[in-house]
Structures are given as structure tokens and as C-alpha cells.
Write a protein that holds these residues in place. Structure first.
Motif, PDB file in Angstrom:
ATOM      1  N   TYR A 108       0.833  -1.211   0.000  1.00  0.00           N
ATOM      2  CA  TYR A 108       0.000   0.000   0.000  1.00  0.00           C
ATOM      3  C   TYR A 108       0.862   1.253   0.000  1.00  0.00           C
ATOM      4  O   TYR A 108       0.631   2.186  -0.783  1.00  0.00           O
ATOM      5  CB  TYR A 108      -0.919  -0.003   1.217  1.00  0.00           C
ATOM      6  CG  TYR A 108      -1.671   1.292   1.403  1.00  0.00           C
ATOM      7  CD1 TYR A 108      -2.788   1.581   0.615  1.00  0.00           C
ATOM      8  CD2 TYR A 108      -1.260   2.232   2.340  1.00  0.00           C
ATOM      9  CE1 TYR A 108      -3.477   2.777   0.762  1.00  0.00           C
ATOM     10  CE2 TYR A 108      -1.939   3.432   2.494  1.00  0.00           C
ATOM     11  CZ  TYR A 108      -3.044   3.697   1.710  1.00  0.00           C
ATOM     12  OH  TYR A 108      -3.708   4.887   1.856  1.00  0.00           O
ATOM     13  N   ALA A 167       0.520   4.027  -2.852  1.00  0.00           N
ATOM     14  CA  ALA A 167      -0.247   5.220  -2.504  1.00  0.00           C
ATOM     15  C   ALA A 167       0.610   6.469  -2.364  1.00  0.00           C
ATOM     16  O   ALA A 167       0.085   7.587  -2.377  1.00  0.00           O
ATOM     17  CB  ALA A 167      -1.014   4.981  -1.203  1.00  0.00           C
ATOM     18  N   THR A 226       0.937  13.053   0.174  1.00  0.00           N
ATOM     19  CA  THR A 226      -0.462  12.632   0.111  1.00  0.00           C
ATOM     20  C   THR A 226      -1.331  13.320   1.164  1.00  0.00           C
ATOM     21  O   THR A 226      -2.520  13.014   1.278  1.00  0.00           O
ATOM     22  CB  THR A 226      -0.576  11.112   0.323  1.00  0.00           C
ATOM     23  OG1 THR A 226      -0.164  10.779   1.658  1.00  0.00           O
ATOM     24  CG2 THR A 226       0.291  10.360  -0.680  1.00  0.00           C
ATOM     25  N   SER A 239      -5.799  12.505   0.432  1.00  0.00           N
ATOM     26  CA  SER A 239      -5.345  11.134   0.698  1.00  0.00           C
ATOM     27  C   SER A 239      -6.216  10.118  -0.032  1.00  0.00           C
ATOM     28  O   SER A 239      -5.706   9.175  -0.644  1.00  0.00           O
ATOM     29  CB  SER A 239      -5.376  10.866   2.203  1.00  0.00           C
ATOM     30  OG  SER A 239      -5.083   9.523   2.488  1.00  0.00           O
ATOM     31  N   TYR A 265      -5.395  10.097  -3.808  1.00  0.00           N
ATOM     32  CA  TYR A 265      -4.190   9.331  -4.150  1.00  0.00           C
ATOM     33  C   TYR A 265      -4.510   7.847  -4.218  1.00  0.00           C
ATOM     34  O   TYR A 265      -4.040   7.129  -5.117  1.00  0.00           O
ATOM     35  CB  TYR A 265      -3.091   9.591  -3.123  1.00  0.00           C
ATOM     36  CG  TYR A 265      -2.147  10.706  -3.520  1.00  0.00           C
ATOM     37  CD1 TYR A 265      -0.958  10.434  -4.191  1.00  0.00           C
ATOM     38  CD2 TYR A 265      -2.450  12.028  -3.235  1.00  0.00           C
ATOM     39  CE1 TYR A 265      -0.099  11.449  -4.562  1.00  0.00           C
ATOM     40  CE2 TYR A 265      -1.598  13.060  -3.598  1.00  0.00           C
ATOM     41  CZ  TYR A 265      -0.421  12.760  -4.266  1.00  0.00           C
ATOM     42  OH  TYR A 265       0.424  13.775  -4.646  1.00  0.00           O
ATOM     43  N   ASP A 266      -5.301   7.365  -3.272  1.00  0.00           N
ATOM     44  CA  ASP A 266      -5.692   5.959  -3.295  1.00  0.00           C
ATOM     45  C   ASP A 266      -6.503   5.641  -4.551  1.00  0.00           C
ATOM     46  O   ASP A 266      -6.276   4.627  -5.219  1.00  0.00           O
ATOM     47  CB  ASP A 266      -6.524   5.625  -2.054  1.00  0.00           C
ATOM     48  CG  ASP A 266      -5.653   5.371  -0.840  1.00  0.00           C
ATOM     49  OD1 ASP A 266      -4.473   5.748  -0.868  1.00  0.00           O
ATOM     50  OD2 ASP A 266      -6.169   4.808   0.147  1.00  0.00           O
ATOM     51  N   VAL A 268      -3.721   3.276  -6.233  1.00  0.00           N
ATOM     52  CA  VAL A 268      -3.707   1.981  -5.538  1.00  0.00           C
ATOM     53  C   VAL A 268      -4.542   0.957  -6.298  1.00  0.00           C
ATOM     54  O   VAL A 268      -5.644   1.266  -6.775  1.00  0.00           O
ATOM     55  CB  VAL A 268      -4.237   2.137  -4.096  1.00  0.00           C
ATOM     56  CG1 VAL A 268      -4.310   0.785  -3.389  1.00  0.00           C
ATOM     57  CG2 VAL A 268      -3.340   3.087  -3.310  1.00  0.00           C
ATOM     58  N   THR A 313      -7.374  -1.449  -0.715  1.00  0.00           N
ATOM     59  CA  THR A 313      -8.357  -0.377  -0.525  1.00  0.00           C
ATOM     60  C   THR A 313      -8.865  -0.345   0.911  1.00  0.00           C
ATOM     61  O   THR A 313      -9.108   0.723   1.469  1.00  0.00           O
ATOM     62  CB  THR A 313      -9.547  -0.543  -1.489  1.00  0.00           C
ATOM     63  OG1 THR A 313     -10.130  -1.850  -1.317  1.00  0.00           O
ATOM     64  CG2 THR A 313      -9.102  -0.370  -2.934  1.00  0.00           C
ATOM     65  N   GLY A 361      -6.299   1.438   3.102  1.00  0.00           N
ATOM     66  CA  GLY A 361      -6.390   2.886   2.955  1.00  0.00           C
ATOM     67  C   GLY A 361      -7.512   3.466   3.787  1.00  0.00           C
ATOM     68  O   GLY A 361      -7.355   4.506   4.442  1.00  0.00           O
TER      69      GLY A 361
END
Length: 211
Positions: A63, A67, A106, A159, A162-163, A167, A174, A177
Motif C-alpha cells: 500500500y 499510494a 499525500t 489522501s 491518491y488511493d 492503488v 483499498t 487505505g
């Protein structure tokens, strides 16, 4: 830059001298044994919470590398030393620039607050004890205020974006995150409980607006 000209040098020496004199004549608060015991508890619990996610959670490294721009930051020539202490090591060998800058990019700032909620999320007498420490022990208050300052610079939506963009859409990554952002929310709440405030930004509103 502090001694480049006579006026600036004099001003710099004035600041240094004033600080030394102020420190010498200031009567510092002596922490009670109860406060020391509380700090031992806070330190142990927060450290365990930090290490559990970073070192023991198998989803964390994949992750983190997806990320954040950790790998890209490692290639930039922005420090006097290599990005890693051990070129073949994992994230435990990362130096401050790629580790902290990656989370700063992020707007998660995870390295500054992870584990804090684990230690501060208490109720009853323990919460009252932390609130008393915040009110009457400048050293502890400074630590909490520094955490609050970093929290004021976090941004949940950035944040999340970005995921969404970087990601892999797997349940493992997920969900992690989401867990990280839930920890962020819980940290904000725990700090507010200890400081008895309504806004985590407090005096750091300008930072909140600029981040």
C-alpha cells in the motif's frame, strides 16, 4: 544568514542571550510520578500501535509503495545521503526524506501521528489525568500541540484521491487505505478530548488553509 551583517548578527545574539537568560530564570514544572507513569503507558501503547501497522501488517508495504511517491522520492538528489541506510533493506531502512516526504505528499502525514490515538483514546480517570497533564505540564502540552499542528495539515480528500488514482483496486489495499483514514479521524478526536477543544487546528488555522 544569521551573522552576515552587523545588525543581523546583533539581533541574533540578542535572541540567543534572551533565550539563555529566560531558561535560566524559569521555574520548570516538575512532573509527578503519576504523570511519569502516564507517559510510560502512552509511550508503550503508541509505539506498539505504530509498529503493528508498519512492521506487522502484511498489506502495509504494498500500500505504501503504491499510494505514495516513495520510490520516486528515492531517486531524487535532494539529500546528502542515500534514501536508504541499507540499499537492499525494506522500509525500515528508509531515511527521513523518503519516509516523511512520501506521507506529506499525500497529505496523510501518517509518520507523525500513527499510534497517538491508541494511547490517548481513554475515558474516565485516565482521560482526566491526560487533560490535567495538558493543562499543567508544558512539556506534555507541547507534544500534543505539535501533533495537533500536523493533524491540521492533513487532508482526508487528498489522501483518498491518491488511493483512487494509484492503488490497485483490491480489497486488501483499498481496505487498508480506509483503515488509515479512520485512524486519522480517531486521532483527531482523541486529541480534541485531551485538549478539550472543538477544532483540532486551534491556533494553526493558517496552516489548515494553506495545506
Amino acid at each position: 544568514q544569521n551573522f552576515g551583517s552587523v545588525p543581523i548578527a546583533e539581533r541574533t545574539l540578542d535572541i540567543y542571550t534572551s533565550a539563555v537568560l529566560c531558561e535560566g530564570f524559569t521555574k520548570h514544572v516538575e512532573p509527578s510520578q503519576n504523570w511519569r507513569d502516564q507517559m510510560d503507558r502512552v509511550s508503550e501503547i503508541s509505539c506498539a500501535g505504530y509498529r503493528h501497522l508498519v512492521r506487522e501488517e502484511p498489506r502495509f508495504v504494498p500500500y505504501f509503495r503504491q499510494a505514495t511517491p516513495e520510490l520516486e522520492l528515492g531517486t531524487l538528489n535532494i539529500g546528502s545521503r542515500p534514501a536508504k541506510r541499507n540499499p537492499k533493506g525494506g522500509i525500515e531502512s528508509l531515511r527521513a526524506i523518503p519516509w516523511t516526504f512520501a506521507w506529506t505528499q499525500t497529505r496523510t502525514h501518517l509518520s507523525a501521528w500513527l499510534g497517538v490515538a491508541d494511547a490517548l483514546n481513554v475515558d474516565g480517570a485516565e482521560l482526566e489525568g491526560l487533560q490535567d497533564m495538558y493543562k499543567n505540564w508544558p512539556w506534555f502540552r507541547e507534544i500534543i500541540d505539535l501533533v495537533a499542528m500536523v493533524l491540521s495539515k492533513t487532508d482526508f480528500s487528498i489522501s483518498q484521491n491518491y488511493d483512487d488514482q494509484l492503488v490497485d483496486k483490491t480489497e486488501e489495499l483499498t481496505s487498508l487505505g480506509k483503515e488509515v483514514r479512520e485512524r486519522l479521524v480517531n486521532t483527531r478526536k482523541s486529541v480534541l478530548k485531551v485538549t478539550e477543544s472543538t477544532d483540532v487546528a486551534g491556533p494553526h488555522v493558517a496552516l489548515l488553509r494553506a495545506s
